[in-house]
Write a protein that holds these residues in place. Structure first.
Motif, PDB file in Angstrom:
ATOM      1  N   SER A   8      14.093 -15.981  31.096  1.00  0.00           N
ATOM      2  CA  SER A   8      14.045 -14.768  30.280  1.00  0.00           C
ATOM      3  C   SER A   8      12.640 -14.190  30.335  1.00  0.00           C
ATOM      4  O   SER A   8      11.655 -14.897  30.149  1.00  0.00           O
ATOM      5  N   LEU A   9      12.555 -12.903  30.594  1.00  0.00           N
ATOM      6  CA  LEU A   9      11.266 -12.237  30.790  1.00  0.00           C
ATOM      7  C   LEU A   9      11.035 -11.197  29.707  1.00  0.00           C
ATOM      8  O   LEU A   9      11.894 -10.346  29.466  1.00  0.00           O
ATOM      9  N   VAL A  22      17.640 -10.621  41.341  1.00  0.00           N
ATOM     10  CA  VAL A  22      18.566  -9.963  40.425  1.00  0.00           C
ATOM     11  C   VAL A  22      17.902  -9.921  39.056  1.00  0.00           C
ATOM     12  O   VAL A  22      17.610 -10.967  38.480  1.00  0.00           O
ATOM     13  N   LEU A  23      17.630  -8.730  38.559  1.00  0.00           N
ATOM     14  CA  LEU A  23      17.055  -8.578  37.224  1.00  0.00           C
ATOM     15  C   LEU A  23      18.079  -7.916  36.317  1.00  0.00           C
ATOM     16  O   LEU A  23      18.483  -6.782  36.551  1.00  0.00           O
ATOM     17  N   ARG A  24      18.505  -8.652  35.283  1.00  0.00           N
ATOM     18  CA  ARG A  24      19.442  -8.121  34.289  1.00  0.00           C
ATOM     19  C   ARG A  24      18.632  -7.629  33.090  1.00  0.00           C
ATOM     20  O   ARG A  24      17.988  -8.385  32.415  1.00  0.00           O
ATOM     21  N   ILE A  77      17.292 -15.110  39.935  1.00  0.00           N
ATOM     22  CA  ILE A  77      17.794 -14.301  38.830  1.00  0.00           C
ATOM     23  C   ILE A  77      16.835 -14.362  37.652  1.00  0.00           C
ATOM     24  O   ILE A  77      16.324 -15.429  37.324  1.00  0.00           O
ATOM     25  N   GLY A  78      16.604 -13.230  37.030  1.00  0.00           N
ATOM     26  CA  GLY A  78      15.804 -13.167  35.816  1.00  0.00           C
ATOM     27  C   GLY A  78      16.460 -12.244  34.808  1.00  0.00           C
ATOM     28  O   GLY A  78      17.039 -11.216  35.177  1.00  0.00           O
ATOM     29  N   LEU A  79      16.408 -12.627  33.562  1.00  0.00           N
ATOM     30  CA  LEU A  79      16.926 -11.792  32.479  1.00  0.00           C
ATOM     31  C   LEU A  79      15.750 -11.099  31.823  1.00  0.00           C
ATOM     32  O   LEU A  79      14.782 -11.749  31.436  1.00  0.00           O
ATOM     33  N   VAL A  80      15.811  -9.802  31.707  1.00  0.00           N
ATOM     34  CA  VAL A  80      14.714  -9.024  31.146  1.00  0.00           C
ATOM     35  C   VAL A  80      15.150  -8.485  29.787  1.00  0.00           C
ATOM     36  O   VAL A  80      16.198  -7.852  29.667  1.00  0.00           O
ATOM     37  N   ASP A  81      14.342  -8.755  28.780  1.00  0.00           N
ATOM     38  CA  ASP A  81      14.621  -8.291  27.417  1.00  0.00           C
ATOM     39  C   ASP A  81      14.287  -6.809  27.314  1.00  0.00           C
ATOM     40  O   ASP A  81      13.114  -6.417  27.324  1.00  0.00           O
TER      41      ASP A  81
END
Length: 151
Positions: free
Chosen positions: A7-8, A27-29, A58-62
């Motif tokens: 989580s970023l 992949v940035l969500r 893959i990274g999840l972006v807040d």
């Protein structure tokens, strides 16, 4: 499921991930952990991590993090979740039959749909293409009219 993925919340972390992911699709969500559609997408992504690990990161972006707002503006993210793809620090685009080729809006219908899209982006990138055609049938591509969380 989000706790299984990176989580970023800081721009420098997103920048480093984009610049340091080499020869794999990034992949940035962009989304929120509390959003129902984001949770559905995160579950699909978490189930797919192992299958795409050889050719994707893959990274999840807040999307609510203050430092991330420059990305939100740059990529014109008005609906969440929004998934953006990179390859060797180049923004990859995808023609999915929607007006916006710069990002995927909404969740994928299944784990296999996600894997198929990431794999097509990887194969296209390896051939030097910066825009690829979505491998999914039109009925499995989210419609912009559907209510996804607004930023």
């Amino acid at each position: 499921m989000s706790y299984l993925l990176e989580s970023l919340t800081r721009k420098v972390d997103v920048d480093n991930l984009i610049l340091n992911t080499i020869d794999r699709v990034l992949v940035l969500r962009f989304g929120r952990t509390s959003d129902v559609v984001c949770m559905q997408l995160d579950e699909i992504i978490a189930k797919s991590v192992r299958d795409v690990s050889k050719f994707a990161a893959i990274g999840l972006v807040d999307a609510d993090a203050p430092e991330i707002q420059s990305y939100i503006k740059y990529f014109d993210i008005t609906l969440i979740p929004a998934t953006i793809f990179f390859f060797n620090a180049h923004h990859m685009k995808m023609d999915s039959g929607t007006p916006d080729h710069t990002k995927w809006i909404g969740a994928f219908h299944s784990k296999q749909d996600f894997i198929d899209v990431v794999e097509v982006i990887f194969r296209g990138a390896m051939k030097g293409k910066l825009i690829v055609t979505c491998p999914l049938p039109k009925e499995r591509v989210p419609k912009f009219e559907l209510l996804y969380g607004n930023i």
